[in-house]
Design an enzyme around this catalytic site. Sequence first.
Site, mmCIF file in Angstrom:
data_model
loop_
_atom_site.group_PDB
_atom_site.id
_atom_site.type_symbol
_atom_site.label_atom_id
_atom_site.label_comp_id
_atom_site.label_asym_id
_atom_site.label_seq_id
_atom_site.Cartn_x
_atom_site.Cartn_y
_atom_site.Cartn_z
ATOM 1 N N HIS A 150 7.976 4.849 -11.473
ATOM 2 C CA HIS A 150 7.563 4.904 -13.235
ATOM 3 C C HIS A 150 7.836 6.475 -13.765
ATOM 4 O O HIS A 150 8.096 7.711 -12.574
ATOM 5 C CB HIS A 150 6.087 5.173 -13.254
ATOM 6 C CG HIS A 150 5.136 3.494 -13.024
ATOM 7 N ND1 HIS A 150 6.447 2.131 -12.328
ATOM 8 C CD2 HIS A 150 4.526 3.108 -12.553
ATOM 9 C CE1 HIS A 150 5.365 1.217 -12.788
ATOM 10 N NE2 HIS A 150 4.169 1.505 -12.275
ATOM 11 N N CYS A 175 -0.922 3.647 -8.850
ATOM 12 C CA CYS A 175 0.492 4.245 -8.774
ATOM 13 C C CYS A 175 0.612 5.897 -9.762
ATOM 14 O O CYS A 175 1.322 6.757 -9.492
ATOM 15 C CB CYS A 175 1.466 3.215 -8.604
ATOM 16 S SG CYS A 175 1.011 2.545 -9.891
HETATM 17 N N1 HSE Z 1 -0.350 -0.757 -12.607
HETATM 18 C C1 HSE Z 1 0.848 -1.114 -12.480
HETATM 19 C C2 HSE Z 1 2.012 -1.040 -12.984
HETATM 20 C C3 HSE Z 1 1.300 -0.742 -10.840
HETATM 21 O O1 HSE Z 1 1.114 -1.942 -13.827
HETATM 22 O O2 HSE Z 1 2.655 -0.524 -13.654
HETATM 23 C C4 HSE Z 1 1.159 -0.059 -10.354
HETATM 24 O O3 HSE Z 1 2.663 -0.507 -9.521
#
Ligand code: HSE
Length: 337
Positions: free
Chosen positions: A246, A130
Amino acid sequence: PLNVGIVGATGAVGKEIIGCLEKCCSFPIDSLRLFGSKRSAGRKIDTSKFGNITIELFSEDSARECDVVFLAVDGDFSRAHAENICKGDDGAIVIDNSSAFRYKEGIPLVVPEINAETTKGKKLIANPNCTTAIGLMAVWPLHQLFGLSKMVMSTYQAASGAGQPCMDELMEGTRSVLNGERDVAENKVFAHPLPFNVIPHIDKFQDNGYTKEEMKVTWETRKICGLADDFPVSCTAVRIPTARAHSESIVALFDTPVDIVAARKALEEAPGVKLVDDIENLKYPMPLTATGQYDVEVGRLRRNIAFDNALEFFVCGDQLLRGAALNAVLVAEAMVK
Ligand code: HSE
Protein backbone atom coordinates in the site's frame (compact mmCIF):
# COMPACT_ATOMS: atom_id res chain seq x y z
CA PRO A 1 11.10 -21.89 24.16
CA LEU A 2 7.46 -21.12 23.46
CA ASN A 3 4.61 -23.04 21.92
CA VAL A 4 3.06 -20.92 19.22
CA GLY A 5 -0.26 -21.38 17.45
CA ILE A 6 -1.75 -19.79 14.34
CA VAL A 7 -5.46 -19.88 13.55
CA GLY A 8 -6.02 -19.25 9.85
CA ALA A 9 -2.60 -20.37 8.63
CA THR A 10 -3.74 -20.98 5.05
CA GLY A 11 -4.88 -17.37 4.56
CA ALA A 12 -2.73 -14.55 3.22
CA VAL A 13 -1.84 -13.13 6.65
CA GLY A 14 -1.46 -16.57 8.26
CA LYS A 15 1.09 -17.61 5.62
CA GLU A 16 3.10 -14.44 6.22
CA ILE A 17 3.04 -15.01 9.99
CA ILE A 18 4.65 -18.42 9.41
CA GLY A 19 7.25 -16.70 7.20
CA CYS A 20 8.05 -14.09 9.85
CA LEU A 21 8.31 -16.76 12.58
CA GLU A 22 10.77 -18.62 10.35
CA LYS A 23 12.85 -15.67 9.18
CA CYS A 24 12.93 -12.93 11.79
CA CYS A 25 11.38 -13.96 15.08
CA SER A 26 13.77 -13.34 17.98
CA PHE A 27 12.27 -15.71 20.55
CA PRO A 28 12.92 -19.47 20.45
CA ILE A 29 9.96 -21.58 19.38
CA ASP A 30 9.50 -25.10 20.70
CA SER A 31 6.53 -26.03 18.53
CA LEU A 32 4.38 -24.34 15.92
CA ARG A 33 0.77 -25.56 15.79
CA LEU A 34 -1.62 -24.59 13.04
CA PHE A 35 -5.37 -24.58 13.61
CA GLY A 36 -8.14 -24.41 11.05
CA SER A 37 -11.74 -25.15 10.26
CA LYS A 38 -13.07 -28.59 9.24
CA ARG A 39 -12.31 -27.56 5.66
CA SER A 40 -8.57 -27.12 6.22
CA ALA A 41 -7.97 -29.53 9.14
CA GLY A 42 -5.82 -32.46 8.03
CA ARG A 43 -4.09 -30.49 5.28
CA LYS A 44 -0.33 -30.19 5.58
CA ILE A 45 1.77 -27.05 5.37
CA ASP A 46 5.44 -27.39 4.61
CA THR A 47 7.67 -24.95 6.47
CA SER A 48 11.42 -24.61 6.20
CA LYS A 49 12.03 -24.25 9.93
CA PHE A 50 9.25 -26.18 11.65
CA GLY A 51 8.89 -29.09 9.22
CA ASN A 52 5.70 -30.41 7.65
CA ILE A 53 2.80 -29.37 9.91
CA THR A 54 -0.66 -30.92 9.79
CA ILE A 55 -3.43 -28.41 10.40
CA GLU A 56 -5.41 -29.35 13.50
CA LEU A 57 -9.14 -28.76 13.87
CA PHE A 58 -9.45 -25.60 15.99
CA SER A 59 -10.70 -25.89 19.54
CA GLU A 60 -10.36 -23.32 22.30
CA ASP A 61 -8.79 -25.94 24.56
CA SER A 62 -6.04 -26.81 22.06
CA ALA A 63 -5.33 -23.15 21.39
CA ARG A 64 -5.06 -22.55 25.14
CA GLU A 65 -2.22 -25.11 25.28
CA CYS A 66 -0.06 -22.60 23.36
CA ASP A 67 1.85 -19.71 24.93
CA VAL A 68 1.12 -17.34 22.04
CA VAL A 69 -1.74 -17.60 19.54
CA PHE A 70 -2.04 -15.50 16.39
CA LEU A 71 -5.60 -15.13 15.12
CA ALA A 72 -5.57 -14.50 11.38
CA VAL A 73 -9.28 -15.01 10.85
CA ASP A 74 -12.40 -12.86 10.57
CA GLY A 75 -13.86 -10.65 13.27
CA ASP A 76 -16.79 -12.96 14.05
CA PHE A 77 -14.41 -15.82 14.82
CA SER A 78 -12.24 -13.58 16.98
CA ARG A 79 -15.25 -12.21 18.85
CA ALA A 80 -16.42 -15.75 19.58
CA HIS A 81 -13.10 -17.24 20.70
CA ALA A 82 -10.31 -14.75 21.47
CA GLU A 83 -11.29 -13.96 25.04
CA ASN A 84 -11.79 -17.65 25.90
CA ILE A 85 -8.34 -18.55 24.55
CA CYS A 86 -6.58 -15.99 26.72
CA LYS A 87 -8.67 -16.01 29.89
CA GLY A 88 -7.13 -17.00 33.22
CA ASP A 89 -3.52 -17.38 34.27
CA ASP A 90 -3.03 -20.40 32.03
CA GLY A 91 -4.58 -18.77 28.95
CA ALA A 92 -2.45 -17.93 25.91
CA ILE A 93 -1.34 -14.50 24.77
CA VAL A 94 -3.63 -13.75 21.82
CA ILE A 95 -2.72 -11.35 19.01
CA ASP A 96 -5.79 -10.71 16.92
CA ASN A 97 -5.51 -9.48 13.37
CA SER A 98 -9.21 -8.68 12.87
CA SER A 99 -10.92 -5.42 13.77
CA ALA A 100 -13.02 -7.12 16.49
CA PHE A 101 -11.18 -5.60 19.46
CA ARG A 102 -9.35 -2.62 17.96
CA TYR A 103 -11.66 -0.01 19.38
CA LYS A 104 -12.49 -1.71 22.68
CA GLU A 105 -11.38 0.09 25.80
CA GLY A 106 -8.81 -1.85 27.82
CA ILE A 107 -7.57 -3.81 24.81
CA PRO A 108 -4.29 -2.40 23.50
CA LEU A 109 -3.97 -1.63 19.79
CA VAL A 110 -0.27 -1.94 19.18
CA VAL A 111 2.49 -0.91 16.83
CA PRO A 112 5.47 -2.04 18.93
CA GLU A 113 7.75 0.82 17.83
CA ILE A 114 5.13 3.24 19.19
CA ASN A 115 3.25 1.81 22.17
CA ALA A 116 4.70 -1.58 23.16
CA GLU A 117 4.35 -0.57 26.83
CA THR A 118 0.54 -0.78 26.59
CA THR A 119 0.80 -4.59 26.36
CA LYS A 120 2.03 -4.84 29.97
CA GLY A 121 -0.20 -7.16 31.99
CA LYS A 122 -2.48 -7.83 28.99
CA LYS A 123 -3.23 -11.13 27.26
CA LEU A 124 -5.33 -9.96 24.31
CA ILE A 125 -3.79 -7.51 21.86
CA ALA A 126 -5.33 -6.06 18.71
CA ASN A 127 -3.17 -5.76 15.59
CA PRO A 128 -3.95 -2.54 13.66
CA ASN A 129 -5.37 -1.98 10.21
CA CYS A 130 -2.58 -2.25 7.62
CA THR A 131 -2.91 1.30 6.28
CA THR A 132 -2.65 2.83 9.73
CA ALA A 133 0.28 0.69 10.85
CA ILE A 134 2.26 1.53 7.69
CA GLY A 135 1.63 5.28 7.83
CA LEU A 136 2.36 5.63 11.53
CA MET A 137 5.83 4.15 11.11
CA ALA A 138 6.74 7.42 9.37
CA VAL A 139 4.49 9.79 11.30
CA TRP A 140 5.53 8.69 14.80
CA PRO A 141 9.23 9.76 14.66
CA LEU A 142 8.13 13.14 13.28
CA HIS A 143 5.48 13.49 16.00
CA GLN A 144 8.23 12.88 18.56
CA LEU A 145 10.20 15.78 17.10
CA PHE A 146 7.60 18.40 16.30
CA GLY A 147 4.30 17.35 17.94
CA LEU A 148 1.60 16.33 15.46
CA SER A 149 -1.41 18.68 15.34
CA LYS A 150 -3.34 17.37 12.30
CA MET A 151 -2.92 14.73 9.61
CA VAL A 152 -4.38 14.24 6.15
CA MET A 153 -3.69 10.98 4.32
CA SER A 154 -4.51 9.79 0.81
CA THR A 155 -3.97 6.10 0.15
CA TYR A 156 -3.26 4.03 -2.95
CA GLN A 157 -4.08 0.48 -1.87
CA ALA A 158 -3.11 -2.70 -3.68
CA ALA A 159 -5.77 -5.14 -4.89
CA SER A 160 -4.41 -7.94 -2.67
CA GLY A 161 -5.47 -5.94 0.40
CA ALA A 162 -9.01 -6.96 -0.48
CA GLY A 163 -8.18 -10.69 -0.65
CA GLN A 164 -7.42 -13.37 -3.21
CA PRO A 165 -10.73 -13.18 -5.17
CA CYS A 166 -10.06 -9.48 -5.74
CA MET A 167 -6.53 -10.20 -6.97
CA ASP A 168 -7.95 -12.83 -9.32
CA GLU A 169 -10.52 -10.33 -10.60
CA LEU A 170 -7.78 -7.75 -11.27
CA MET A 171 -5.53 -10.22 -13.10
CA GLU A 172 -8.26 -11.91 -15.15
CA GLY A 173 -9.93 -8.59 -15.92
CA THR A 174 -6.65 -7.05 -17.09
CA ARG A 175 -6.00 -10.05 -19.33
CA SER A 176 -9.51 -9.91 -20.81
CA VAL A 177 -9.01 -6.28 -21.84
CA LEU A 178 -5.47 -6.80 -23.17
CA ASN A 179 -6.61 -9.84 -25.17
CA GLY A 180 -9.31 -7.72 -26.75
CA GLU A 181 -12.12 -9.87 -25.30
CA ARG A 182 -13.69 -6.88 -23.59
CA ASP A 183 -13.38 -3.07 -23.64
CA VAL A 184 -13.92 -2.83 -19.89
CA ALA A 185 -13.22 -5.65 -17.44
CA GLU A 186 -16.03 -7.43 -15.61
CA ASN A 187 -16.40 -6.80 -11.89
CA LYS A 188 -18.01 -9.00 -9.26
CA VAL A 189 -16.06 -8.43 -6.06
CA PHE A 190 -15.02 -4.80 -6.52
CA ALA A 191 -17.76 -2.17 -6.83
CA HIS A 192 -16.35 -1.21 -10.27
CA PRO A 193 -13.80 -2.69 -12.69
CA LEU A 194 -10.32 -2.14 -11.24
CA PRO A 195 -8.14 -2.75 -14.34
CA PHE A 196 -7.15 0.59 -15.93
CA ASN A 197 -9.09 2.37 -13.19
CA VAL A 198 -8.88 3.58 -9.58
CA ILE A 199 -11.78 3.21 -7.14
CA PRO A 200 -12.14 5.80 -4.35
CA HIS A 201 -14.05 3.40 -2.14
CA ILE A 202 -12.72 0.75 0.28
CA ASP A 203 -15.11 -0.94 2.72
CA LYS A 204 -18.54 0.40 3.70
CA PHE A 205 -19.63 4.03 3.58
CA GLN A 206 -20.35 5.60 6.97
CA ASP A 207 -22.95 8.26 7.86
CA ASN A 208 -20.30 11.01 7.67
CA GLY A 209 -19.43 10.28 4.01
CA TYR A 210 -16.15 8.58 4.86
CA THR A 211 -15.61 4.85 4.32
CA LYS A 212 -14.83 2.46 7.15
CA GLU A 213 -11.27 2.02 5.84
CA GLU A 214 -10.80 5.79 6.08
CA MET A 215 -12.27 6.03 9.56
CA LYS A 216 -10.04 3.17 10.70
CA VAL A 217 -7.06 5.45 10.01
CA THR A 218 -8.66 8.18 12.13
CA TRP A 219 -9.74 5.95 15.05
CA GLU A 220 -6.57 3.87 15.12
CA THR A 221 -4.13 6.76 14.81
CA ARG A 222 -5.73 8.35 17.87
CA LYS A 223 -5.63 5.14 19.92
CA ILE A 224 -2.11 3.98 18.97
CA CYS A 225 -0.49 7.40 19.37
CA GLY A 226 -2.42 8.22 22.56
CA LEU A 227 -4.05 11.29 20.99
CA ALA A 228 -7.36 12.88 21.95
CA ASP A 229 -10.65 11.27 20.85
CA ASP A 230 -11.30 14.25 18.57
CA PHE A 231 -7.73 14.58 17.21
CA PRO A 232 -8.03 15.70 13.56
CA VAL A 233 -7.07 12.92 11.15
CA SER A 234 -8.68 12.68 7.72
CA CYS A 235 -8.15 10.04 5.04
CA THR A 236 -9.23 9.25 1.49
CA ALA A 237 -8.64 5.55 0.79
CA VAL A 238 -8.35 4.51 -2.86
CA ARG A 239 -7.98 1.08 -4.46
CA ILE A 240 -5.50 1.00 -7.36
CA PRO A 241 -4.61 -1.83 -9.74
CA THR A 242 -1.29 -2.79 -8.13
CA ALA A 243 -0.69 -6.29 -6.78
CA ARG A 244 0.85 -5.75 -3.37
CA ALA A 245 2.07 -3.03 -0.94
CA HIS A 246 0.00 0.00 0.00
CA SER A 247 1.12 3.58 -0.73
CA GLU A 248 0.15 6.71 1.15
CA SER A 249 0.61 10.41 0.60
CA ILE A 250 0.64 12.11 3.99
CA VAL A 251 0.39 15.78 4.97
CA ALA A 252 1.32 16.15 8.63
CA LEU A 253 0.85 19.47 10.45
CA PHE A 254 2.81 20.09 13.62
CA ASP A 255 2.66 22.28 16.74
CA THR A 256 6.22 23.55 16.29
CA PRO A 257 8.29 24.70 13.30
CA VAL A 258 9.65 21.83 11.23
CA ASP A 259 13.33 21.33 10.49
CA ILE A 260 13.72 19.22 7.37
CA VAL A 261 17.27 18.07 8.23
CA ALA A 262 16.16 16.90 11.68
CA ALA A 263 13.09 15.22 10.12
CA ARG A 264 15.25 13.36 7.63
CA LYS A 265 17.65 12.23 10.36
CA ALA A 266 14.79 11.01 12.56
CA LEU A 267 13.39 8.95 9.69
CA GLU A 268 16.84 7.59 8.85
CA GLU A 269 17.24 6.42 12.43
CA ALA A 270 13.69 5.16 13.00
CA PRO A 271 13.40 1.39 13.37
CA GLY A 272 11.25 -0.21 10.67
CA VAL A 273 11.71 2.77 8.31
CA LYS A 274 13.86 2.96 5.19
CA LEU A 275 14.40 6.47 3.89
CA VAL A 276 14.26 6.26 0.08
CA ASP A 277 14.56 9.86 -0.91
CA ASP A 278 17.06 10.82 -3.60
CA ILE A 279 15.21 12.77 -6.23
CA GLU A 280 18.37 13.42 -8.31
CA ASN A 281 18.58 9.70 -8.90
CA LEU A 282 14.79 9.29 -9.11
CA LYS A 283 14.68 7.23 -5.91
CA TYR A 284 11.44 7.34 -3.92
CA PRO A 285 9.09 4.81 -2.37
CA MET A 286 7.12 2.57 -4.71
CA PRO A 287 4.95 -0.52 -4.19
CA LEU A 288 7.25 -2.60 -6.39
CA THR A 289 10.26 -1.91 -4.20
CA ALA A 290 8.34 -2.10 -0.90
CA THR A 291 6.81 -5.51 -1.69
CA GLY A 292 8.26 -8.28 0.45
CA GLN A 293 10.21 -5.80 2.62
CA TYR A 294 9.92 -5.55 6.39
CA ASP A 295 10.69 -1.83 6.46
CA VAL A 296 8.32 0.88 5.32
CA GLU A 297 9.79 3.08 2.58
CA VAL A 298 9.50 6.83 3.19
CA GLY A 299 10.47 9.55 0.73
CA ARG A 300 9.43 12.66 -1.21
CA LEU A 301 9.92 14.41 2.14
CA ARG A 302 9.38 18.13 1.79
CA ARG A 303 8.07 21.17 3.59
CA ASN A 304 4.40 21.56 2.63
CA ILE A 305 3.92 25.00 1.05
CA ALA A 306 0.18 25.32 1.76
CA PHE A 307 0.34 25.11 5.56
CA ASP A 308 2.65 26.40 8.30
CA ASN A 309 4.74 23.86 10.24
CA ALA A 310 3.81 21.07 7.87
CA LEU A 311 5.61 18.23 6.12
CA GLU A 312 4.47 16.19 3.16
CA PHE A 313 5.83 12.75 2.30
CA PHE A 314 5.10 9.48 0.51
CA VAL A 315 5.11 6.08 2.18
CA CYS A 316 4.98 2.53 0.78
CA GLY A 317 4.75 -0.59 2.91
CA ASP A 318 3.96 -4.24 2.42
CA GLN A 319 0.47 -4.48 3.87
CA LEU A 320 0.78 -8.18 4.65
CA LEU A 321 4.12 -7.79 6.47
CA ARG A 322 4.53 -4.46 8.28
CA GLY A 323 0.81 -3.92 7.92
CA ALA A 324 -0.15 -7.28 9.46
CA ALA A 325 2.03 -10.37 10.01
CA LEU A 326 5.32 -8.71 10.93
CA ASN A 327 3.61 -6.27 13.27
CA ALA A 328 1.87 -9.20 15.02
CA VAL A 329 5.15 -11.10 15.45
CA LEU A 330 6.91 -7.97 16.76
CA VAL A 331 4.07 -7.52 19.27
CA ALA A 332 4.64 -11.10 20.46
CA GLU A 333 8.39 -10.45 20.73
CA ALA A 334 7.79 -7.36 22.84
CA MET A 335 5.47 -9.31 25.15
CA VAL A 336 7.61 -12.38 25.78
CA LYS A 337 11.02 -10.79 26.16
N1 HSE B 1 -8.23 -3.09 4.56
C1 HSE B 1 -7.09 -3.33 3.77
C2 HSE B 1 -7.40 -3.24 2.32
C3 HSE B 1 -6.58 -4.69 4.09
O1 HSE B 1 -8.54 -3.44 1.94
O2 HSE B 1 -6.49 -2.97 1.55
C4 HSE B 1 -5.18 -4.70 4.56
O3 HSE B 1 -4.35 -5.20 3.53
